[in-house]
Motif scaffolding. Structure first.
Motif, PDB file in Angstrom:
ATOM      1  N   PHE A 118      38.718  33.670  41.865  1.00  0.00           N
ATOM      2  CA  PHE A 118      39.426  34.444  43.073  1.00  0.00           C
ATOM      3  C   PHE A 118      39.423  36.097  42.686  1.00  0.00           C
ATOM      4  O   PHE A 118      39.481  36.261  41.403  1.00  0.00           O
ATOM      5  CB  PHE A 118      40.916  34.017  43.093  1.00  0.00           C
ATOM      6  CG  PHE A 118      40.956  32.577  43.775  1.00  0.00           C
ATOM      7  CD1 PHE A 118      41.275  32.160  45.139  1.00  0.00           C
ATOM      8  CD2 PHE A 118      41.379  31.647  42.655  1.00  0.00           C
ATOM      9  CE1 PHE A 118      41.329  31.042  45.480  1.00  0.00           C
ATOM     10  CE2 PHE A 118      41.404  30.351  43.111  1.00  0.00           C
ATOM     11  CZ  PHE A 118      41.424  30.015  44.268  1.00  0.00           C
ATOM     12  N   ASP A 119      39.482  36.848  43.794  1.00  0.00           N
ATOM     13  CA  ASP A 119      39.636  38.298  43.608  1.00  0.00           C
ATOM     14  C   ASP A 119      41.074  38.627  43.135  1.00  0.00           C
ATOM     15  O   ASP A 119      41.147  39.652  42.302  1.00  0.00           O
ATOM     16  CB  ASP A 119      39.121  39.000  44.793  1.00  0.00           C
ATOM     17  CG  ASP A 119      37.649  38.629  45.038  1.00  0.00           C
ATOM     18  OD1 ASP A 119      36.993  38.635  44.233  1.00  0.00           O
ATOM     19  OD2 ASP A 119      37.466  38.247  46.323  1.00  0.00           O
ATOM     20  N   GLN A 147      36.334  39.190  37.149  1.00  0.00           N
ATOM     21  CA  GLN A 147      36.611  40.358  36.218  1.00  0.00           C
ATOM     22  C   GLN A 147      37.214  41.576  37.184  1.00  0.00           C
ATOM     23  O   GLN A 147      36.744  41.756  38.158  1.00  0.00           O
ATOM     24  CB  GLN A 147      35.371  41.011  35.733  1.00  0.00           C
ATOM     25  CG  GLN A 147      35.616  41.882  34.645  1.00  0.00           C
ATOM     26  CD  GLN A 147      36.183  41.318  33.422  1.00  0.00           C
ATOM     27  OE1 GLN A 147      36.230  40.041  33.046  1.00  0.00           O
ATOM     28  NE2 GLN A 147      37.111  42.241  32.917  1.00  0.00           N
ATOM     29  N   ASN A 148      38.377  42.295  36.608  1.00  0.00           N
ATOM     30  CA  ASN A 148      39.138  43.268  37.317  1.00  0.00           C
ATOM     31  C   ASN A 148      39.924  42.729  38.147  1.00  0.00           C
ATOM     32  O   ASN A 148      40.468  43.295  39.072  1.00  0.00           O
ATOM     33  CB  ASN A 148      38.133  44.554  37.705  1.00  0.00           C
ATOM     34  CG  ASN A 148      37.378  45.137  36.732  1.00  0.00           C
ATOM     35  OD1 ASN A 148      36.190  45.167  36.823  1.00  0.00           O
ATOM     36  ND2 ASN A 148      38.121  45.327  35.734  1.00  0.00           N
ATOM     37  N   PHE A 154      46.176  40.797  30.049  1.00  0.00           N
ATOM     38  CA  PHE A 154      46.194  41.430  31.199  1.00  0.00           C
ATOM     39  C   PHE A 154      46.500  43.104  30.994  1.00  0.00           C
ATOM     40  O   PHE A 154      47.266  43.223  29.827  1.00  0.00           O
ATOM     41  CB  PHE A 154      47.418  40.806  32.018  1.00  0.00           C
ATOM     42  CG  PHE A 154      47.086  39.671  32.905  1.00  0.00           C
ATOM     43  CD1 PHE A 154      46.130  39.895  33.957  1.00  0.00           C
ATOM     44  CD2 PHE A 154      47.538  38.569  32.721  1.00  0.00           C
ATOM     45  CE1 PHE A 154      45.688  38.771  34.730  1.00  0.00           C
ATOM     46  CE2 PHE A 154      47.340  37.316  33.528  1.00  0.00           C
ATOM     47  CZ  PHE A 154      46.368  37.659  34.370  1.00  0.00           C
ATOM     48  N   ARG A 155      46.239  43.905  31.926  1.00  0.00           N
ATOM     49  CA  ARG A 155      46.666  45.268  31.678  1.00  0.00           C
ATOM     50  C   ARG A 155      47.556  45.494  32.869  1.00  0.00           C
ATOM     51  O   ARG A 155      47.499  45.295  33.781  1.00  0.00           O
ATOM     52  CB  ARG A 155      45.411  46.037  31.931  1.00  0.00           C
ATOM     53  CG  ARG A 155      45.666  47.730  31.791  1.00  0.00           C
ATOM     54  CD  ARG A 155      44.281  48.599  31.791  1.00  0.00           C
ATOM     55  NE  ARG A 155      44.003  48.259  33.306  1.00  0.00           N
ATOM     56  CZ  ARG A 155      44.351  48.965  34.401  1.00  0.00           C
ATOM     57  NH1 ARG A 155      45.339  49.969  34.237  1.00  0.00           N
ATOM     58  NH2 ARG A 155      43.872  49.128  35.742  1.00  0.00           N
ATOM     59  N   ILE A 156      48.838  46.204  32.508  1.00  0.00           N
ATOM     60  CA  ILE A 156      49.825  46.524  33.423  1.00  0.00           C
ATOM     61  C   ILE A 156      49.442  47.650  34.362  1.00  0.00           C
ATOM     62  O   ILE A 156      49.005  48.692  33.765  1.00  0.00           O
ATOM     63  CB  ILE A 156      50.996  46.800  32.701  1.00  0.00           C
ATOM     64  CG1 ILE A 156      51.562  45.866  31.743  1.00  0.00           C
ATOM     65  CG2 ILE A 156      52.161  47.002  33.610  1.00  0.00           C
ATOM     66  CD1 ILE A 156      51.568  44.326  32.223  1.00  0.00           C
ATOM     67  N   GLU A 193      46.148  43.569  35.660  1.00  0.00           N
ATOM     68  CA  GLU A 193      44.684  43.360  36.005  1.00  0.00           C
ATOM     69  C   GLU A 193      43.998  42.593  34.759  1.00  0.00           C
ATOM     70  O   GLU A 193      44.430  43.002  33.658  1.00  0.00           O
ATOM     71  CB  GLU A 193      44.017  44.829  36.262  1.00  0.00           C
ATOM     72  CG  GLU A 193      42.524  44.671  36.818  1.00  0.00           C
ATOM     73  CD  GLU A 193      42.268  46.104  37.010  1.00  0.00           C
ATOM     74  OE1 GLU A 193      41.901  46.402  38.080  1.00  0.00           O
ATOM     75  OE2 GLU A 193      42.382  47.012  35.978  1.00  0.00           O
ATOM     76  N   LYS A 194      42.973  41.916  35.017  1.00  0.00           N
ATOM     77  CA  LYS A 194      42.279  41.381  34.143  1.00  0.00           C
ATOM     78  C   LYS A 194      41.250  42.263  33.655  1.00  0.00           C
ATOM     79  O   LYS A 194      40.460  42.934  34.147  1.00  0.00           O
ATOM     80  CB  LYS A 194      41.506  40.108  34.888  1.00  0.00           C
ATOM     81  CG  LYS A 194      40.529  39.309  34.026  1.00  0.00           C
ATOM     82  CD  LYS A 194      39.882  38.304  34.461  1.00  0.00           C
ATOM     83  CE  LYS A 194      38.940  37.305  33.195  1.00  0.00           C
ATOM     84  NZ  LYS A 194      38.564  35.839  33.823  1.00  0.00           N
TER      85      LYS A 194
END
Length: 202
Positions: A102-103, A132-133, A176-178, A201-202
């Motif tokens: 999934f996006d 990714q992202n 994850f990045r916040i 975000e991944k």
């Protein structure tokens, strides 16, 4: 997910679906639109009455949605029959098996019903399901004055209450990045309940 918690939603699906349809969620829905690109392929975890899934579809997103309560899924199909082919019964953490990625993934008022171990398992599965992202938006209760020291409310539901810092730490440990954090009041105007919305975000 805790059986007593699921049983509560099974037994009260009709009245709960009515409440969810009336909740003031404009802030969260605006954040959903801001977070995900139009035409994104999205998964909703804990769709309840189908309110947010329909909102996103009407705004040109490709959404499928899951819920741990069979009866809640049936209520959502009754209220929003246009969602009938997009709703699936899945119980966390083991119900997140999909052949595609999934996006984006979002979950409103659901993940706080998991134990800490199952939360970590679920977030790890979400991470692998994202392109990714890809982004995850989740809204969870940050504070509640209606639960006992074991995290149980008077309806028998379990709530995992973590501090702001603990939610951040778990997300970062998964990888994850916040991206964004918001603390907001309750959409059903319940005093003594505070919500945290996280975008990662991944």
């Amino acid at each position: 997910m805790d059986k007593n918690t699921i049983n509560y939603y099974e037994e009260n699906a009709g009245i709960l679906a009515e409440h969810y349809e009336l909740a003031n969620v404009i802030n969260v829905q605006n954040l959903l639109l801001k977070t995900f690109d139009i035409n994104s392929k999205l998964l909703e975890i804990g769709c309840g009455s189908g309110r947010d899934a329909l909102f996103m579809i009407e705004n040109n997103y490709n959404v499928i949605a899951i819920d741990g309560s069979k009866n809640m899924i049936e209520e959502a199909k009754k209220i929003h029959p246009e969602l009938r082919e997009r709703l699936f019964h899945r119980i966390l953490p083991n119900g997140l098996e999909f052949d595609n990625k999934f996006d984006g993934i979002y979950s409103i008022s659901t993940l706080m019903h998991l134990s800490k171990d199952n939360l970590k398992k679920t977030l790890s599965k979400i991470y692998t399901l994202l392109n990714q992202n890809g982004k995850l938006l989740m809204s969870i209760s940050l504070f509640r004055d209606d639960i006992d020291k074991e995290g149980i409310d008077n309806k028998g539901r379990f709530f995992l209450l973590l501090s702001f810092e603990e939610w951040i730490k778990i997300c970062e440990e998964v990888g994850f990045r916040i991206v964004e954090t918001k603390i907001n009041k309750d959409g059903l105007n319940r005093i003594g309940i505070e919500w945290l919305t996280l975008v990662v975000e991944k």
